[in-house]
Design a protein around this motif. Structure first.
Motif, PDB file in Angstrom:
ATOM      1  N   VAL A  24      39.455 124.845  92.944  1.00 50.83           N
ATOM      2  CA  VAL A  24      40.745 124.417  92.404  1.00 50.83           C
ATOM      3  C   VAL A  24      41.819 124.632  93.459  1.00 50.83           C
ATOM      4  N   VAL A  26      45.512 124.978  93.757  1.00 46.78           N
ATOM      5  CA  VAL A  26      46.734 125.123  92.973  1.00 46.78           C
ATOM      6  C   VAL A  26      47.892 124.782  93.902  1.00 46.78           C
ATOM      7  N   VAL A  45      49.304 131.170  86.796  1.00 47.95           N
ATOM      8  CA  VAL A  45      48.125 130.303  86.643  1.00 47.95           C
ATOM      9  C   VAL A  45      46.966 130.855  87.471  1.00 47.95           C
ATOM     10  N   PHE A 128      45.402 121.420  90.709  1.00 48.63           N
ATOM     11  CA  PHE A 128      46.291 121.794  89.602  1.00 48.63           C
ATOM     12  C   PHE A 128      47.716 121.738  90.147  1.00 48.63           C
ATOM     13  N   VAL A 130      51.046 122.495  89.931  1.00 51.86           N
ATOM     14  CA  VAL A 130      51.978 123.311  89.140  1.00 51.86           C
ATOM     15  C   VAL A 130      53.381 123.021  89.677  1.00 51.86           C
ATOM     16  N   TYR A 152      42.768 115.711  89.005  1.00 51.81           N
ATOM     17  CA  TYR A 152      43.894 116.639  88.934  1.00 51.81           C
ATOM     18  C   TYR A 152      44.304 116.877  87.492  1.00 51.81           C
ATOM     19  N   VAL A 153      44.918 118.009  87.289  1.00 52.75           N
ATOM     20  CA  VAL A 153      45.384 118.402  85.962  1.00 52.75           C
ATOM     21  C   VAL A 153      46.615 117.580  85.591  1.00 52.75           C
ATOM     22  N   VAL A 375      44.573 127.279  80.583  1.00 55.78           N
ATOM     23  CA  VAL A 375      44.357 126.901  81.978  1.00 55.78           C
ATOM     24  C   VAL A 375      42.954 126.307  82.140  1.00 55.78           C
ATOM     25  N   LEU A 378      42.674 122.807  80.649  1.00 54.22           N
ATOM     26  CA  LEU A 378      43.324 121.799  81.491  1.00 54.22           C
ATOM     27  C   LEU A 378      42.438 121.449  82.679  1.00 54.22           C
ATOM     28  N   LEU A 379      41.819 122.455  83.283  1.00 57.54           N
ATOM     29  CA  LEU A 379      40.927 122.185  84.415  1.00 57.54           C
ATOM     30  C   LEU A 379      39.706 121.389  83.950  1.00 57.54           C
ATOM     31  N   ALA A 382      40.565 117.799  83.347  1.00 53.46           N
ATOM     32  CA  ALA A 382      40.723 117.084  84.620  1.00 53.46           C
ATOM     33  C   ALA A 382      39.359 116.773  85.236  1.00 53.46           C
TER      34      ALA A 382
END
Ligand code: ADP
Ligand code: MG
Length: 390
Positions: A24, A26, A45, A128, A130, A152-153, A375, A378-379, A382
């Motif tokens: 991931v 971020v 996160v 992700f 953010v 992607y988220v 979290v 959401l991952l 995605a």
């Protein structure tokens, strides 16, 4: 390409060995005025991502747009003495930049520093973002990720762009039958070419809906650049303030009523709404502004004290807003429950405030989905989603 690894993030692929964990990236910070709060959120996160399930690559975007490798130490990403953190303080180097390939056949992220050989950072399986506001939440970053073929988220290009532009948001909602408040748009050229005409348009609007008016940048967030204008005398100043953030501005009638928010999250079987929250009026701030939202502890009431019918209504409308704007992953839909009992949609946020004390996670907490699960969901959403047109 070099097979060297980054100083902090070894390439996770293990040919023939255990299946490697999804990686991931971020991505946080960014060029918008919401840079600092994005860093705070990313800290939370990254703390919540289950490291037995995922590898994490922290990428901070500086205020001027450089993609830096940073620490993922949540302590250094927190608010200290009412001051928000900054990617520049967290970056491992003052110059190096992370490069995401735009070739969809290549997931290998590269780290380049002037004067040295680029280093391979390994593959990224999911990003992700953010990020709040322009160049992060508005579809631009999502476009880059689409080009690169990286999952992607959150929402895609269209929903992100709609969610960032208060004019088009209202147009989309109206066309899907959602109720929006009265507004008028002043386009950059209108103000630049004939201010008197633009002022006249606003005065006519005020004649119909009354003062005060809300003057807003069309594409900003966190209440930045918004002024509640009591009378004609304050108008020019409010417009100039809004235009510091966006040349296109919206003028809205004051909506009297309660502020109710609702979270929508994509589950395996589709989007679901959380319990709603109520944002009480904040006494020592003119309205729900940046300080009230981020620096003072969030004061929203979860669940909102509504009747069962009102709760069901706002949940249905929140999912409708999610669908209308073609959102993915998550959205926070913000409404006014006006004095005549109607829910009027104010806006959606495709990457809502997402610290553990932010309203979106709190609403889900109260609905039985804790922060770490949020979290993870959401991952997973995605990673499940096909890339390309969908
Ligand atoms: N038309 C309006 N009537 C009454 N209050 C408003 C209106 N528009 C905005 N506000 C207040 O200002 C806050 C910020 O406005 P909003 O449109 O949500 O912008 P942002 O994208 O910056 O969050 C809202 O949460 C609400 O408290
Ligand atoms: Mg808002």
């Amino acid at each position: 390409m070099s097979s060297e690894t980054s100083p902090q993030s070894p390439v996770p692929s293990s040919p023939g060995g255990e299946p490697s964990k999804p990686r991931v990236a971020v991505v946080f910070g960014g060029r918008s005025s919401e840079h600092g709060i994005s860093v705070v959120t990313a800290g939370a996160v990254m703390r919540a991502i289950d490291r037995t399930k995922y590898d994490v690559l922290p990428i901070g975007i500086t205020r001027d747009g450089r993609w830096a490798l940073t620490t993922d130490d949540p302590e250094r990403m927190a608010i200290t003495d009412r001051a928000l953190p900054d990617v520049d303080q967290l970056a491992e180097s003052a110059e190096g930049g992370v490069v995401l390939p735009v070739d969809p056949g290549n997931r290998e992220v590269v780290y380049a520093e002037p004067g040295s050989v680029p280093k391979a950072l390994g593959e990224v399986d999911v990003v992700f973002p953010v990020l709040h506001g322009p160049y992060g939440e508005d579809g631009t970053l999502q476009g880059l990720l689409e080009l690169s073929g990286t999952p992607y988220v959150g929402s895609g290009v269209l929903a992100s762009a709609v969610g960032q532009d208060k004019e088009y948001m209202k147009r989309v909602f109206t066309s899907f039958g959602l109720r929006v408040g009265p507004y008028v748009v002043i386009r950059p050229r209108e103000w630049a070419e004939d201010r008197d005409m633009a002022r006249k348009k606003i005065v006519e609007f005020a004649g119909e809906h009354g003062w005060p008016l809300f003057v807003k940048p069309a594409r900003a967030g966190s209440s930045i650049g918004i002024t509640k204008v009591e009378s004609f005398e304050g108008l020019d100043e409010a417009i100039e303030e809004a235009q510091r953030h966006d040349p296109k501005i919206l003028v809205e009638a004051l909506l009297r009523g309660r502020e109710i928010e609702c979270g929508v999250l994509e589950f395996e079987d589709g989007p679901r709404a959380s319990l709603p929250a109520e944002i009480p009026p904040v006494s020592d701030h003119a309205f729900y502004d940046f300080e009230a939202k981020y620096i003072d502890s969030a004061s929203g009431i979860v669940p909102a004290p509504l009747t069962a019918e009102q709760t069901a209504d706002v949940q249905r409308l929140a999912v409708e807003a999610f669908e209308a704007a073609a959102c993915e992953g998550l959205v926070r839909a913000d409404f006014f429950l006006t004095d005549d009992g109607q829910f009027v949609i104010n806006e959606i946020n495709t990457m809502p405030g997402f610290t553990p004390i932010s309203m979106y996670p709190r609403m889900w907490q109260e609905s039985g989905v804790g922060y770490a699960e949020l979290v993870d969901r959401l991952l997973q959403a995605a990673l499940r989603r096909p890339t390309g047109l969908r």
